[in-house]
Design a protein around this motif. Structure first.
Motif, PDB file in Angstrom:
ATOM      1  N   GLU A 189     102.427  92.844  91.155  1.00 19.18           N
ATOM      2  CA  GLU A 189     103.522  91.968  91.585  1.00 19.18           C
ATOM      3  C   GLU A 189     104.729  92.122  90.660  1.00 19.18           C
ATOM      4  O   GLU A 189     105.883  92.117  91.118  1.00 19.18           O
ATOM      5  N   LEU A 190     104.486  92.271  89.361  1.00 21.40           N
ATOM      6  CA  LEU A 190     105.578  92.463  88.416  1.00 21.40           C
ATOM      7  C   LEU A 190     106.297  93.777  88.683  1.00 21.40           C
ATOM      8  O   LEU A 190     107.538  93.842  88.637  1.00 21.40           O
ATOM      9  N   VAL A 191     105.553  94.834  88.960  1.00 25.77           N
ATOM     10  CA  VAL A 191     106.154  96.131  89.272  1.00 25.77           C
ATOM     11  C   VAL A 191     107.043  96.014  90.505  1.00 25.77           C
ATOM     12  O   VAL A 191     108.167  96.539  90.535  1.00 25.77           O
ATOM     13  N   ASP A 192     106.563  95.326  91.531  1.00 23.09           N
ATOM     14  CA  ASP A 192     107.352  95.153  92.748  1.00 23.09           C
ATOM     15  C   ASP A 192     108.628  94.353  92.481  1.00 23.09           C
ATOM     16  O   ASP A 192     109.704  94.675  92.981  1.00 23.09           O
ATOM     17  N   ALA A 193     108.503  93.302  91.667  1.00 23.14           N
ATOM     18  CA  ALA A 193     109.676  92.488  91.332  1.00 23.14           C
ATOM     19  C   ALA A 193     110.693  93.308  90.540  1.00 23.14           C
ATOM     20  O   ALA A 193     111.904  93.183  90.758  1.00 23.14           O
ATOM     21  N   LEU A 194     110.216  94.158  89.628  1.00 23.30           N
ATOM     22  CA  LEU A 194     111.122  95.009  88.871  1.00 23.30           C
ATOM     23  C   LEU A 194     111.857  95.984  89.780  1.00 23.30           C
ATOM     24  O   LEU A 194     113.063  96.222  89.616  1.00 23.30           O
ATOM     25  N   ASN A 195     111.148  96.547  90.747  1.00 25.21           N
ATOM     26  CA  ASN A 195     111.784  97.490  91.662  1.00 25.21           C
ATOM     27  C   ASN A 195     112.836  96.809  92.532  1.00 25.21           C
ATOM     28  O   ASN A 195     113.868  97.400  92.856  1.00 25.21           O
ATOM     29  N   VAL A 196     112.582  95.561  92.912  1.00 21.44           N
ATOM     30  CA  VAL A 196     113.589  94.803  93.653  1.00 21.44           C
ATOM     31  C   VAL A 196     114.833  94.616  92.793  1.00 21.44           C
ATOM     32  O   VAL A 196     115.966  94.829  93.238  1.00 21.44           O
ATOM     33  N   ARG A 197     114.623  94.213  91.545  1.00 22.06           N
ATOM     34  CA  ARG A 197     115.751  93.990  90.649  1.00 22.06           C
ATOM     35  C   ARG A 197     116.483  95.292  90.350  1.00 22.06           C
ATOM     36  O   ARG A 197     117.723  95.328  90.292  1.00 22.06           O
ATOM     37  N   LEU A 198     115.753  96.384  90.160  1.00 18.84           N
ATOM     38  CA  LEU A 198     116.375  97.682  89.923  1.00 18.84           C
ATOM     39  C   LEU A 198     117.223  98.114  91.105  1.00 18.84           C
ATOM     40  O   LEU A 198     118.274  98.739  90.935  1.00 18.84           O
ATOM     41  N   ARG A 199     116.781  97.773  92.309  1.00 17.43           N
ATOM     42  CA  ARG A 199     117.566  98.106  93.497  1.00 17.43           C
ATOM     43  C   ARG A 199     118.900  97.381  93.473  1.00 17.43           C
ATOM     44  O   ARG A 199     119.944  97.957  93.767  1.00 17.43           O
ATOM     45  N   TYR A 200     118.887  96.098  93.091  1.00 21.61           N
ATOM     46  CA  TYR A 200     120.133  95.334  93.025  1.00 21.61           C
ATOM     47  C   TYR A 200     121.031  95.840  91.905  1.00 21.61           C
ATOM     48  O   TYR A 200     122.251  95.870  92.052  1.00 21.61           O
ATOM     49  N   GLN A 201     120.435  96.241  90.783  1.00 23.53           N
ATOM     50  CA  GLN A 201     121.234  96.763  89.678  1.00 23.53           C
ATOM     51  C   GLN A 201     121.940  98.053  90.054  1.00 23.53           C
ATOM     52  O   GLN A 201     123.033  98.346  89.551  1.00 23.53           O
ATOM     53  N   SER A 202     121.324  98.851  90.915  1.00 18.96           N
ATOM     54  CA  SER A 202     121.904 100.136  91.306  1.00 18.96           C
ATOM     55  C   SER A 202     122.778 100.017  92.547  1.00 18.96           C
ATOM     56  O   SER A 202     123.164 101.028  93.120  1.00 18.96           O
ATOM     57  N   GLY A 203     123.041  98.807  92.988  1.00 22.61           N
ATOM     58  CA  GLY A 203     123.880  98.622  94.169  1.00 22.61           C
ATOM     59  C   GLY A 203     123.144  98.792  95.473  1.00 22.61           C
ATOM     60  O   GLY A 203     123.761  99.061  96.514  1.00 22.61           O
ATOM     61  N   GLY A 204     121.825  98.672  95.444  1.00 20.73           N
ATOM     62  CA  GLY A 204     121.048  98.728  96.683  1.00 20.73           C
ATOM     63  C   GLY A 204     120.728 100.120  97.153  1.00 20.73           C
ATOM     64  O   GLY A 204     120.274 100.317  98.273  1.00 20.73           O
ATOM     65  N   GLN A 205     120.962 101.158  96.310  1.00 19.11           N
ATOM     66  CA  GLN A 205     120.734 102.528  96.741  1.00 19.11           C
ATOM     67  C   GLN A 205     119.293 102.974  96.573  1.00 19.11           C
ATOM     68  O   GLN A 205     118.858 103.939  97.159  1.00 19.11           O
ATOM     69  N   VAL A 206     118.536 102.262  95.732  1.00 21.56           N
ATOM     70  CA  VAL A 206     117.138 102.633  95.504  1.00 21.56           C
ATOM     71  C   VAL A 206     116.277 102.097  96.626  1.00 21.56           C
ATOM     72  O   VAL A 206     116.369 100.934  97.003  1.00 21.56           O
TER      73      VAL A 206
END
Length: 239
Positions: A189-206
């Protein structure tokens, strides 16, 4: 003098003496870790107050100072954006040996993708626990045998050293089973939450994995929306 002491204590003194030395070293290690952890927390807070968060190297080194692992700067920023950031960083450092950061896509991935499956985690935990019990038993039996052997012979050391090695590997196997258990409890669950946050940090491109929990994604969106509302209110109040 040593020969006189050996004769007085008997041939089996080497194992108790070795055990006493190991226990003394272990007690000192625990004390040093506790004292060092408190000092590390103070040093980390001092660093964090003056840290330039845009400096990737400084961010990674400062975080390693407290949590013991070099985590990628982007992942650190994502973890500190989640609720309870200190706990998230501590948990992340615990399971990091099972993870890898893919810089090309900006995602945190499991080093072994099968660890995402509950059935595979159960088998892995069972295997490590079985290894722990077998190695610990072999080490204990070998030490018992060595206690009945003459301490000055090479054969005794040929038994003692592998026995100590078996005990060390056994406890390492036990620790490994705990980290895999943590993956099932909150790690995935933590990995999934990090990937969501990383997507927002990159402007939604991930592109986030399709298995990402919708609740986690919804929470991130809701948090972003609340932040936007607070920013709008602050702007209106300043006007």
């Amino acid at each position: 003098m040593l020969e006189t002491i050996a004769k007085q204590l008997g041939p089996g003194f080497i194992v108790p003496a070795l055990a006493a030395l190991i226990l003394g070293w272990f007690a000192k290690l625990v004390t040093d870790l506790h004292t060092g952890s408190r000092q590390s927390r103070r040093d980390f807070l001092d660093l964090w107050r003056t840290l330039d968060k845009s400096d990737d190297i400084a961010l990674e080194v400062a975080t390693r100072h407290l949590f013991g692992d070099y985590l990628p700067a982007e992942v650190i920023r994502a973890a500190t954006a989640l609720a309870f950031p200190t706990q998230q960083l501590q948990r992340l450092s615990l399971i990091w040996p099972h993870l890898r950061y893919e810089a090309a896509t900006g995602r945190v991935l499991l080093a072994n993708v099968r660890l995402r499956e509950p059935w595979y985690r159960r088998w892995a935990i069972a295997g490590y626990l079985a290894g722990y019990f077998v190695l610990a038993l072999l080490g204990a039996v070998a030490l018992q045998i060595a206690s009945k052997m003459a301490p000055s012979t090479m054969l005794t050391w040929m038994v003692v050293v592998p026995a100590a090695g078996s005990l060390i590997v056994a406890f390492g196997s036990l620790a490994r089973s705990d980290t895999i258990k943590s993956l099932g409890a909150w790690g995935v669950e933590l990995v999934d939450a990090l990937n969501v946050r990383l997507r927002y940090q990159s402007g939604g491109q991930v592109v986030v994995s399709a298995s990402v929990d919708a609740r986690v994604a919804g929470t991130a969106v809701e948090t972003a929306a609340r932040s936007s509302v607070r920013a709008d209110r602050a702007t209106r109040n300043s006007d």
